[in-house]
Motif scaffolding. Structure first.
Motif, PDB file in Angstrom:
ATOM      1  N   GLN A 206       0.825  -1.205   0.000  1.00 57.51           N
ATOM      2  CA  GLN A 206       0.000   0.000   0.000  1.00 57.51           C
ATOM      3  C   GLN A 206       0.864   1.261   0.000  1.00 57.51           C
ATOM      4  O   GLN A 206       0.472   2.296  -0.544  1.00 57.51           O
ATOM      5  CB  GLN A 206      -0.901   0.006   1.234  1.00 57.51           C
ATOM      6  N   LYS A 207       2.055   1.182   0.569  1.00 57.70           N
ATOM      7  CA  LYS A 207       2.916   2.373   0.671  1.00 57.70           C
ATOM      8  C   LYS A 207       3.367   2.881  -0.697  1.00 57.70           C
ATOM      9  O   LYS A 207       3.847   4.016  -0.810  1.00 57.70           O
ATOM     10  CB  LYS A 207       4.137   2.073   1.532  1.00 57.70           C
ATOM     11  N   TYR A 208       3.203   2.074  -1.748  1.00 61.38           N
ATOM     12  CA  TYR A 208       3.609   2.514  -3.079  1.00 61.38           C
ATOM     13  C   TYR A 208       2.484   3.254  -3.820  1.00 61.38           C
ATOM     14  O   TYR A 208       2.699   3.737  -4.928  1.00 61.38           O
ATOM     15  CB  TYR A 208       4.057   1.317  -3.917  1.00 61.38           C
ATOM     16  N   LEU A 209       1.317   3.323  -3.191  1.00 59.84           N
ATOM     17  CA  LEU A 209       0.202   4.035  -3.809  1.00 59.84           C
ATOM     18  C   LEU A 209       0.204   5.486  -3.352  1.00 59.84           C
ATOM     19  O   LEU A 209      -0.051   5.778  -2.179  1.00 59.84           O
ATOM     20  CB  LEU A 209      -1.128   3.370  -3.438  1.00 59.84           C
ATOM     21  N   HIS A 210       0.491   6.390  -4.282  1.00 59.51           N
ATOM     22  CA  HIS A 210       0.510   7.819  -4.006  1.00 59.51           C
ATOM     23  C   HIS A 210      -0.514   8.505  -4.902  1.00 59.51           C
ATOM     24  O   HIS A 210      -0.507   8.313  -6.121  1.00 59.51           O
ATOM     25  CB  HIS A 210       1.899   8.410  -4.281  1.00 59.51           C
ATOM     26  N   TYR A 211      -1.357   9.316  -4.302  1.00 62.74           N
ATOM     27  CA  TYR A 211      -2.363  10.038  -5.090  1.00 62.74           C
ATOM     28  C   TYR A 211      -1.686  10.990  -6.089  1.00 62.74           C
ATOM     29  O   TYR A 211      -0.585  11.495  -5.856  1.00 62.74           O
ATOM     30  CB  TYR A 211      -3.259  10.868  -4.174  1.00 62.74           C
ATOM     31  N   THR A 212      -2.367  11.238  -7.177  1.00 65.53           N
ATOM     32  CA  THR A 212      -1.870  12.217  -8.148  1.00 65.53           C
ATOM     33  C   THR A 212      -2.049  13.630  -7.587  1.00 65.53           C
ATOM     34  O   THR A 212      -2.849  13.864  -6.681  1.00 65.53           O
ATOM     35  CB  THR A 212      -2.628  12.115  -9.481  1.00 65.53           C
ATOM     36  N   ASP A 213      -1.327  14.563  -8.153  1.00 64.08           N
ATOM     37  CA  ASP A 213      -1.466  15.954  -7.744  1.00 64.08           C
ATOM     38  C   ASP A 213      -2.889  16.452  -7.979  1.00 64.08           C
ATOM     39  O   ASP A 213      -3.407  17.266  -7.204  1.00 64.08           O
ATOM     40  CB  ASP A 213      -0.480  16.833  -8.516  1.00 64.08           C
ATOM     41  N   SER A 214      -3.516  15.971  -9.024  1.00 66.06           N
ATOM     42  CA  SER A 214      -4.876  16.390  -9.350  1.00 66.06           C
ATOM     43  C   SER A 214      -5.841  16.014  -8.228  1.00 66.06           C
ATOM     44  O   SER A 214      -6.715  16.807  -7.848  1.00 66.06           O
ATOM     45  CB  SER A 214      -5.325  15.756 -10.667  1.00 66.06           C
ATOM     46  N   ILE A 215      -5.698  14.805  -7.688  1.00 61.78           N
ATOM     47  CA  ILE A 215      -6.580  14.372  -6.602  1.00 61.78           C
ATOM     48  C   ILE A 215      -6.321  15.203  -5.350  1.00 61.78           C
ATOM     49  O   ILE A 215      -7.263  15.627  -4.659  1.00 61.78           O
ATOM     50  CB  ILE A 215      -6.376  12.879  -6.304  1.00 61.78           C
ATOM     51  N   ALA A 216      -5.060  15.477  -5.056  1.00 63.27           N
ATOM     52  CA  ALA A 216      -4.722  16.295  -3.893  1.00 63.27           C
ATOM     53  C   ALA A 216      -5.327  17.696  -4.022  1.00 63.27           C
ATOM     54  O   ALA A 216      -5.848  18.258  -3.052  1.00 63.27           O
ATOM     55  CB  ALA A 216      -3.210  16.379  -3.729  1.00 63.27           C
ATOM     56  N   GLU A 217      -5.281  18.248  -5.219  1.00 65.66           N
ATOM     57  CA  GLU A 217      -5.824  19.586  -5.453  1.00 65.66           C
ATOM     58  C   GLU A 217      -7.349  19.583  -5.304  1.00 65.66           C
ATOM     59  O   GLU A 217      -7.926  20.524  -4.722  1.00 65.66           O
ATOM     60  CB  GLU A 217      -5.431  20.073  -6.844  1.00 65.66           C
ATOM     61  N   ALA A 219      -9.107  17.544  -3.463  1.00 70.96           N
ATOM     62  CA  ALA A 219      -9.415  17.371  -2.045  1.00 70.96           C
ATOM     63  C   ALA A 219      -9.245  18.684  -1.293  1.00 70.96           C
ATOM     64  O   ALA A 219     -10.059  19.040  -0.429  1.00 70.96           O
ATOM     65  CB  ALA A 219      -8.522  16.289  -1.451  1.00 70.96           C
ATOM     66  N   ALA A 220      -8.191  19.421  -1.625  1.00 69.46           N
ATOM     67  CA  ALA A 220      -7.958  20.724  -0.980  1.00 69.46           C
ATOM     68  C   ALA A 220      -9.085  21.701  -1.319  1.00 69.46           C
ATOM     69  O   ALA A 220      -9.543  22.464  -0.452  1.00 69.46           O
ATOM     70  CB  ALA A 220      -6.614  21.283  -1.419  1.00 69.46           C
ATOM     71  N   LYS A 221      -9.529  21.672  -2.561  1.00 68.30           N
ATOM     72  CA  LYS A 221     -10.631  22.539  -2.979  1.00 68.30           C
ATOM     73  C   LYS A 221     -11.904  22.182  -2.226  1.00 68.30           C
ATOM     74  O   LYS A 221     -12.659  23.070  -1.791  1.00 68.30           O
ATOM     75  CB  LYS A 221     -10.848  22.409  -4.490  1.00 68.30           C
ATOM     76  N   TYR A 222     -12.138  20.890  -2.054  1.00 72.39           N
ATOM     77  CA  TYR A 222     -13.330  20.447  -1.336  1.00 72.39           C
ATOM     78  C   TYR A 222     -13.291  20.935   0.113  1.00 72.39           C
ATOM     79  O   TYR A 222     -14.293  21.432   0.645  1.00 72.39           O
ATOM     80  CB  TYR A 222     -13.433  18.920  -1.381  1.00 72.39           C
ATOM     81  N   ARG A 223     -12.139  20.825   0.758  1.00 79.72           N
ATOM     82  CA  ARG A 223     -12.006  21.300   2.139  1.00 79.72           C
ATOM     83  C   ARG A 223     -12.261  22.803   2.212  1.00 79.72           C
ATOM     84  O   ARG A 223     -12.909  23.293   3.144  1.00 79.72           O
ATOM     85  CB  ARG A 223     -10.617  20.982   2.689  1.00 79.72           C
ATOM     86  N   ALA A 224     -11.751  23.519   1.243  1.00 80.79           N
ATOM     87  CA  ALA A 224     -11.954  24.968   1.236  1.00 80.79           C
ATOM     88  C   ALA A 224     -13.429  25.318   1.082  1.00 80.79           C
ATOM     89  O   ALA A 224     -13.948  26.205   1.770  1.00 80.79           O
ATOM     90  CB  ALA A 224     -11.131  25.594   0.110  1.00 80.79           C
ATOM     91  N   ARG A 230      -6.997  23.681   6.600  1.00 84.00           N
ATOM     92  CA  ARG A 230      -6.012  23.906   7.657  1.00 84.00           C
ATOM     93  C   ARG A 230      -6.597  23.807   9.072  1.00 84.00           C
ATOM     94  O   ARG A 230      -6.032  24.344  10.022  1.00 84.00           O
ATOM     95  CB  ARG A 230      -5.304  25.250   7.461  1.00 84.00           C
ATOM     96  N   LYS A 231      -7.738  23.124   9.191  1.00 89.91           N
ATOM     97  CA  LYS A 231      -8.304  22.879  10.518  1.00 89.91           C
ATOM     98  C   LYS A 231      -8.151  21.393  10.856  1.00 89.91           C
ATOM     99  O   LYS A 231      -8.459  20.539  10.018  1.00 89.91           O
ATOM    100  CB  LYS A 231      -9.775  23.283  10.550  1.00 89.91           C
ATOM    101  N   HIS A 354     -16.564  12.833  -4.936  1.00 98.80           N
ATOM    102  CA  HIS A 354     -16.244  11.554  -5.570  1.00 98.80           C
ATOM    103  C   HIS A 354     -15.593  10.648  -4.529  1.00 98.80           C
ATOM    104  O   HIS A 354     -14.909  11.122  -3.618  1.00 98.80           O
ATOM    105  CB  HIS A 354     -15.289  11.785  -6.742  1.00 98.80           C
ATOM    106  N   TYR A 355     -15.807   9.341  -4.674  1.00 96.30           N
ATOM    107  CA  TYR A 355     -15.317   8.419  -3.649  1.00 96.30           C
ATOM    108  C   TYR A 355     -13.813   8.499  -3.439  1.00 96.30           C
ATOM    109  O   TYR A 355     -13.314   8.282  -2.326  1.00 96.30           O
ATOM    110  CB  TYR A 355     -15.727   6.976  -3.979  1.00 96.30           C
ATOM    111  N   ILE A 356     -13.052   8.827  -4.491  1.00 90.02           N
ATOM    112  CA  ILE A 356     -11.595   8.871  -4.322  1.00 90.02           C
ATOM    113  C   ILE A 356     -11.192  10.063  -3.456  1.00 90.02           C
ATOM    114  O   ILE A 356     -10.183  10.009  -2.729  1.00 90.02           O
ATOM    115  CB  ILE A 356     -10.883   8.897  -5.700  1.00 90.02           C
ATOM    116  N   ILE A 357     -11.989  11.133  -3.487  1.00 86.22           N
ATOM    117  CA  ILE A 357     -11.736  12.267  -2.597  1.00 86.22           C
ATOM    118  C   ILE A 357     -12.029  11.860  -1.158  1.00 86.22           C
ATOM    119  O   ILE A 357     -11.314  12.257  -0.230  1.00 86.22           O
ATOM    120  CB  ILE A 357     -12.583  13.485  -3.014  1.00 86.22           C
ATOM    121  N   ASP A 358     -13.067  11.067  -0.967  1.00 85.79           N
ATOM    122  CA  ASP A 358     -13.351  10.516   0.361  1.00 85.79           C
ATOM    123  C   ASP A 358     -12.140   9.760   0.903  1.00 85.79           C
ATOM    124  O   ASP A 358     -11.739   9.948   2.055  1.00 85.79           O
ATOM    125  CB  ASP A 358     -14.561   9.576   0.312  1.00 85.79           C
TER     126      ASP A 358
END
Length: 413
Positions: A206-217, A219-224, A230-231, A354-358
Motif C-alpha cells: 500500500q505504501k507505493y500508492l501515491h495520489y496524483t497531484d490532481s486528486i490532492a488539489e 481534495a484541498a478545494k473540497y475542504r476549502a 487547515r483545521k 467523488h469516492y476517491i476524494i473521500d
C-alpha cells in the motif's frame, strides 16, 4: 553543380532524419520479454478492487511479469464508468517496487505487437457457465462489468479459454506458473489474480500508492468549499446502507472470525484474534457506539491536535444520524455529504464528493475512525499505517469489543 549537390545531400539527410526519428519513436516502446498480466477488476466497488490490486501486484512481482493496471470500475446511474488508474494514483512510486503500465497505454502501444486478436487467451480456474454460451469456457463477456470492461478496450473475442487448475493465483506457486505458461505472452484473467481479502504479504505494498497531484488539489478545494482548510479534523467512515446491513447479518447468524477486510483490526500491534467471534456491532454500529467513539477521539488526551471538525464519508446519507451527532456535539463542526452543521445552523452544500476524494480525506485526517469490516476503510487505514505510521490515531468503531484492555495503539516513529 555544387548547389545542386548540396540540395540533394540536404534532402537525403532530412529523409534519413525522418526515418531515424520514426525508428527511435518505435523503439521507445519497450516490450517486457517476460510477458504481461492483464485482468478485469470485476469484483465489487473501489474498496474490493483496491484490495485485490495489492495481491495482483505481488503476484506479478513473483511471476516477474509487467502488471497491466486496469481502470477502476464505478457504477453510476446504472452505467458502468471506467477511470484510468493513473487518474488517481502515480505510476512511478509503484515502479519502484515492480514494473507496471496503465492498460490504456498497453492497449495502444504494446498490444498490437504482442497481443493480436488471434493470440488472445483468457484464463480462469475452471469453466464459468455463461448465460448464452453452453460450451465450457471462461465466458469472460458474461455479465457486468465483465463485458463492458473488455469491450471498453475493443476486446470482443478471445481465441480460447485456458484453465489453470490446480494452480491458484498465489505468489507461492510462481515457479509453476512460470514453467507452465512461459509460452503465453499475456496472461489475461477473467478476474483479479488475487485472493479476497488480499494476502497478508501484500498489505505493505500500500505504501507505493501515491495520489496524483490532481486528486490532492481536488481534495484541498473540497475542504476549502466546506470551510475546514487547515483545521484539524476527525474523519469517520460509516457504512450503514441496506446492502451493508444485510451483509453484516452474517455475523448474527454465524460464529465468524473473519469477514471481508476484518483482518485490518483483528491483526494489529502483533495481536492476532483469529479465534474471536466478530461482534455484529463491529460491522453495523448503533448510533450510541458511533457517538461514544467520536467523543473518545475528541477527548483523546494524547492527541496533539484539538479536533475542530468531524468529516463524514458514508455509503448512506442518513440525516437522522447527523442530527443526533450534532445534537450531542453542538460545538464541533460536522461536515456530511450534503449538509454542514456549525454554530447551531445547518447549511446545504454541493453534492457529495467523488469516492476517491473521500479516501484521500480519510487517509490524511488528523484522526480516523473506520469500519473494521469494510475494504473501503481498509484502503484509507493502510495508507495511514503503512505510509504514515499513524497507528494510535487510526481506530475502528466498536474497537473496544475486540481489544477491551487496549483501546489505542502507539504511533511507530
Amino acid at each position: 553543380m555544387l548547389s545542386q549537390l548540396t540540395l540533394c545531400t540536404g534532402v537525403i539527410v532530412i529523409f534519413f532524419l525522418i526515418v531515424y526519428s520514426d525508428f527511435v519513436s518505435a523503439s521507445n516502446v519497450t516490450i517486457d520479454k517476460n510477458g504481461y498480466i492483464v485482468y478485469c477488476p470485476c469484483m465489487g466497488r473501489f474498496g474490493n478492487q483496491a484490495e485485490q490490486f495489492l495481491g495482483s501486484l505481488l503476484f506479478a512481482k513473483y511471476l516477474d511479469r509487467t502488471l497491466v493496471l486496469p481502470p477502476f470500475v464505478e457504477y453510476r446511474n446504472y452505467q458502468v464508468i471506467f477511470s484510468p488508474f493513473d487518474d488517481f494514483f502515480q505510476l512511478e512510486p509503484i515502479r519502484k517496487y515492480h514494473r507496471v503500465i496503465a492498460m490504456e497505454d498497453f492497449m495502444e502501444n504494446i498490444a498490437p505487437t504482442i497481443w493480436p486478436e488471434n493470440e488472445r487467451y483468457i484464463l480462469c480456474y475452471d469453466p464459468r457457465r455463461g448465460d448464452k454460451d453452453r460450451t465450457p469456457g471462461c465466458n469472460p463477456f458474461d455479465g457486468s462489468p465483465f463485458k463492458p470492461f473488455w469491450y471498453n478496450f475493443n476486446i470482443t473475442r478471445f481465441r480460447s479459454s485456458v484453465f489453470h487448475q490446480p494452480l491458484v493465483t498465489q505468489f507461492s506457486e510462481a515457479k509453476l506458473w512460470k514453467s507452465r505458461f512461459k509460452h503465453i505472452n499475456v496472461l489475461a484473467f477473467v478476474g483479479a489474480p488475487s485472493a479476497f481479502p488480499t494476502n497478508e504479504e501484500a498489505i505493505p505494498l500500500q505504501k507505493y500508492l501515491h495520489y496524483t497531484d490532481s486528486i490532492a488539489e481536488k481534495a484541498a478545494k473540497y475542504r476549502a468549499e466546506r470551510g475546514f482548510s487547515r483545521k484539524p479534523y476527525l474523519a469517520i467512515h460509516l457504512r450503514h446502507g441496506s446492502d451493508w446491513v444485510k451483509a453484516c447479518s452474517l455475523l448474527k447468524e454465524n460464529d465468524m472470525s473473519q469477514l471481508f477486510s476484518s483482518n485490518q483490526c483483528t491483526n494489529r500491534a502483533g495481536i492476532k484474534l483469529n479465534e474471536i467471534k466478530l461482534p455484529y456491532e463491529v460491522c453495523s454500529h448503533s448510533v450510541r457506539t458511533i457517538i461514544k467513539d467520536i467523543k473518545r477521539a475528541l477527548t483523546d488526551g494524547e492527541n496533539t491536535h484539538r479536533l475542530e471538525v468531524i468529516y463524514v464519508a458514508t455509503d448512506y446519507n442518513n440525516e437522522l444520524v447527523w442530527d443526533e451527532i450534532h445534537r450531542q456535539l453542538p460545538d464541533v463542526k460536522l461536515v456530511t455529504p450534503t449538509l454542514t452543521y456549525h454554530n447551531g445552523t445547518i447549511t446545504r452544500k454541493h453534492s457529495p464528493p467523488h469516492y476517491i476524494i473521500d479516501t484521500y480525506l480519510l487517509a490524511y485526517s488528523n484522526y480516523f475512525i473506520g469500519n473494521c469490516i469494510s475494504s473501503f476503510s481498509a484502503f484509507a487505514s493502510r495508507i495511514r499505517l503503512q505510509s504514515f505510521r499513524f497507528n494510535r490515531t487510526t481506530q475502528f468503531f466498536a474497537n473496544d469489543l475486540l481489544y477491551p484492555d487496549q483501546l489505542s495503539f502507539k504511533d511507530e516513529l
